[in-house]
Design a protein around this motif. Structure first.
Motif, short mmCIF file in Angstrom:
data_model
loop_
_atom_site.label_atom_id
_atom_site.label_comp_id
_atom_site.label_asym_id
_atom_site.label_seq_id
_atom_site.Cartn_x
_atom_site.Cartn_y
_atom_site.Cartn_z
N TYR A 17 3.97 1.59 -0.89
CA TYR A 17 4.76 1.69 -2.12
C TYR A 17 3.91 2.28 -3.25
O TYR A 17 4.34 3.18 -3.97
N TYR A 18 2.69 1.79 -3.36
CA TYR A 18 1.82 2.30 -4.43
C TYR A 18 1.43 3.76 -4.22
O TYR A 18 1.29 4.51 -5.17
N LYS A 19 1.29 4.15 -2.93
CA LYS A 19 1.02 5.57 -2.66
C LYS A 19 2.18 6.40 -3.19
O LYS A 19 1.98 7.44 -3.83
N ASP A 27 0.83 -1.22 0.00
CA ASP A 27 0.00 0.00 0.00
C ASP A 27 0.86 1.26 0.00
O ASP A 27 0.62 2.19 -0.78
N TRP A 83 6.45 -5.77 -7.52
CA TRP A 83 5.36 -5.71 -6.54
C TRP A 83 4.12 -6.39 -7.09
O TRP A 83 3.37 -7.02 -6.34
N ARG A 84 3.89 -6.27 -8.39
CA ARG A 84 2.76 -6.99 -8.98
C ARG A 84 2.99 -8.49 -8.90
O ARG A 84 2.08 -9.28 -8.69
N ILE A 120 4.34 5.61 -5.53
CA ILE A 120 4.41 5.55 -6.99
C ILE A 120 3.42 6.55 -7.61
O ILE A 120 3.68 7.12 -8.67
N LYS A 121 2.29 6.75 -6.91
CA LYS A 121 1.30 7.69 -7.44
C LYS A 121 1.63 9.13 -7.08
O LYS A 121 0.87 10.05 -7.43
N TYR A 152 6.92 8.95 -10.38
CA TYR A 152 5.60 9.31 -10.95
C TYR A 152 5.73 10.38 -12.02
O TYR A 152 4.84 10.57 -12.83
N THR A 161 6.86 -0.99 -10.71
CA THR A 161 5.85 -1.79 -10.01
C THR A 161 5.89 -3.28 -10.39
O THR A 161 5.19 -4.08 -9.79
#
Lengths: 144, 398
Positions: free
Chosen positions: A93-95, A91, A130-131, A97-98, A117, A127
């Motif tokens: 990490y994705y924050k 979570d 992580w995927r 990345i965005k 980003y 990503t």
């Protein structure tokens, strides 16, 4: 936020000397392939779970500087973490990345992609591991 | 050559990905614009002036294509959405009915996905066999190597005239001659060749040819399927609908139009077709022979310069086209492409849709430079300059 030079240093270090890069034959490891539609990165992850913990991870494959380093960094960060902790890291990490607020302390070295980003063509690369991890988690949880 | 004809030149990019698509000259853009601003109407409905004009322009584009590749008749030219569409139509519409279990299809490992996957599917569905022509030490297809895999069961040989990674020009004329003596069909993927070398389907004597408009200064979404009349006439239309039927009263009385309209159901890509016509006329004013010679000159120039750089490994030193594939030692192809992009140099990194070629050349991914006539030695100098210093690439690729 990490200094730009330091970010670059971390990425290059993990790209040129990635950790845990090895093909694993042991069937106890869950093997997942992760790649992206738009680029040519192709990475295999080998994840060993022990109850609620990620006991061990390796990777191998052919990929660019960003995805290779991101994989090496992710593995370093996740080894020994519980699944709950891993999900929290995903979570955060994705924050990042965005380009959103994120927990730098938790992400440690992975913060080196704080700027990614701004480079649209590299977001997919950052990503990829992580995927792959999410796929492995799914597979593990479905097995249980 | 002719740089002033291309509005994209003002963008400041050095465009070296012409194998993927090409830039469009103003005359092509104007032609498409004219259709949308001066005479928009449907084709084949000529009850009023502008519709008649559309009809004439659309069919004129067909004549231009016919002349350009020297087809025998205009009925042999079918407009499709591109090479992929044409190849799929050839496989599904013609060979599906002409190939049976254990028949053999010959392709090569250096083919593009669109000349591999339709054959794989067909072979799987009917029990036919896909065989690969062995490549020589330069990764070329030769007639003598082809002969090694041809058997009495061989039904079709399907090859690109020029491949999209190695860039070799296949001896299609000799292949056709030999194949026809043995009752084998020859399908030619012209995606990388028709834009760059003179194509004469009667001289080659190929049975089918597929190519795309957008790789030859034309718009996207338009392409051509050429087939010898008697073969094309055998193709089962993939689409049925308006424009292609003569009459239908009930399920047993459906009559279809003759070629080529029968294979163009529905409203065609009118802007695309007339744009392609304009593109071909434009190429002809320059001259295909001149284009080929100039691209060869540029290629030799680039090879000479790249050979001087120790950390560059060229995959196809020998080649008959404007394609140069290489790798920078120790740096992933995509990182090289991202680095060059920072200097507005556009190249392609990857496997270039030739995923099984890696078995052959031992390299999965590469950087591909593909030249067109509007490129210059100055642009190639800039590319070489950027590649000379490996540390600079490593420092700036992120």
């Amino acid at each position: 936020m990490l200094d730009a030079n330091l970010r670059k240093e971390i990425i290059m270090e993990h790209y040129l000397n990635p950790l845990n890069r090895q093909t694993i034959e042991d069937k106890n490891y869950i093997k997942v392939n992760t790649n992206s539609e738009t680029c040519i990165d192709n990475i295999d992850l080998y994840v060993l779970f022990d109850k609620d913990t990620i006991k061990d991870i390796y990777f191998n494959g052919e990929a660019c500087a960003i995805s290779t380093s991101a994989t090496s960094i992710m593995i370093k960060l996740l080894k020994g973490k519980t699944i709950k902790e891993a999900k929290e890291l995903i979570d955060e990490y994705y924050k990042m990345i965005k380009g959103e607020e994120h927990n730098e302390e938790l992400l440690e070295e992975a913060c080196c992609y704080e700027d990614i980003y701004k480079q649209e063509n590299r977001i997919g690369c950052a990503t990829i591991p992580w995927r792959g991890l999410m796929k492995a988690l799914d597979e593990y949880e479905n097995r249980k | 050559m002719n740089r002033e004809d291309f509005p994209m030149m003002k963008s400041g990019y050095i465009y070296l990905d012409n194998g993927a698509t090409t830039w469009k000259p103003q005359v092509v853009i104007d032609k498409i614009n004219d259709y949308y601003t001066k005479f928009t109407a449907n084709a084949h409905r000529g009850d009023y002036d502008i519709s008649l004009k559309v009809d004439n322009e659309y069919e004129n584009a067909r004549d231009i294509v016919k002349e350009f590749i020297n087809a025998k008749t205009r009925q042999e030219i079918v407009f499709t959405s591109g090479t992929t569409d044409s190849l799929n139509l050839i496989v599904e519409g013609f060979f599906k009915d002409n190939i049976e279990a254990l028949d053999e299809i010959i392709i090569a490992e250096s083919e593009h996905a669109s000349n591999v996957l339709p054959w794989f599917r067909l072979a799987k569905s009917c029990g036919a066999v896909v065989k690969f022509c062995p490549l020589d030490e330069n990764h070329y297809v030769t007639l003598s190597n082809l002969k090694k895999v041809i058997t009495p069961r061989t039904k079709v040989i399907s090859l690109a005239m020029i491949t999209n990674v190695i860039g070799d020009l296949r001896p299609i004329k000799e292949i056709c001659e030999y194949a026809h003596q043995h009752n084998i069909f020859v399908v030619v993927d012209g995606a990388q060749s028709v834009a760059h070398i003179k194509t004469d389907v009667q001289d080659l004597d190929c049975d089918f040819l597929a190519f795309s408009g957008h790789k030859m200064c034309g718009p996207t979404g338009i392409g051509v399927l050429y087939g010898k009349y008697e073969l094309l006439d055998d193709i089962e239309p993939k689409n049925l609908g308006g424009g292609m039927n003569e009459s239908f009263d009930n399920i047993d009385e459906v009559y279809l139009k003759p070629l080529p309209t029968r294979l163009e159901a529905g409203t065609p890509n009118i802007a695309g077709a007339i744009g392609l016509g304009a593109a071909i006329e434009y190429l002809q004013t320059i001259g295909m022979d001149k284009i080929t010679a100039y691209e060869q000159e540029l290629r030799r120039y680039l090879i000479r310069k790249l050979e001087e750089i120790p950390h560059i490994k060229i995959i196809n030193i020998e080649s008959d086209s404007g394609i140069v594939a290489f790798n920078v030692d120790g740096i992933f192809a995509q990182d090289v492409a991202v680095y060059l992009n920072k200097y507005k140099v556009c190249v392609r990194a990857g496997n270039h849709c030739a995923k099984i070629l890696k078995n052959e050349v031992g390299v999965k991914n590469s950087v591909r430079v593909s030249i067109y006539f509007y490129n210059t030695t100055q642009e190639l100098d800039k590319l070489v300059e950027l590649l000379k210093d490996k540390n600079k690439i490593l420092n700036e690729m992120l």
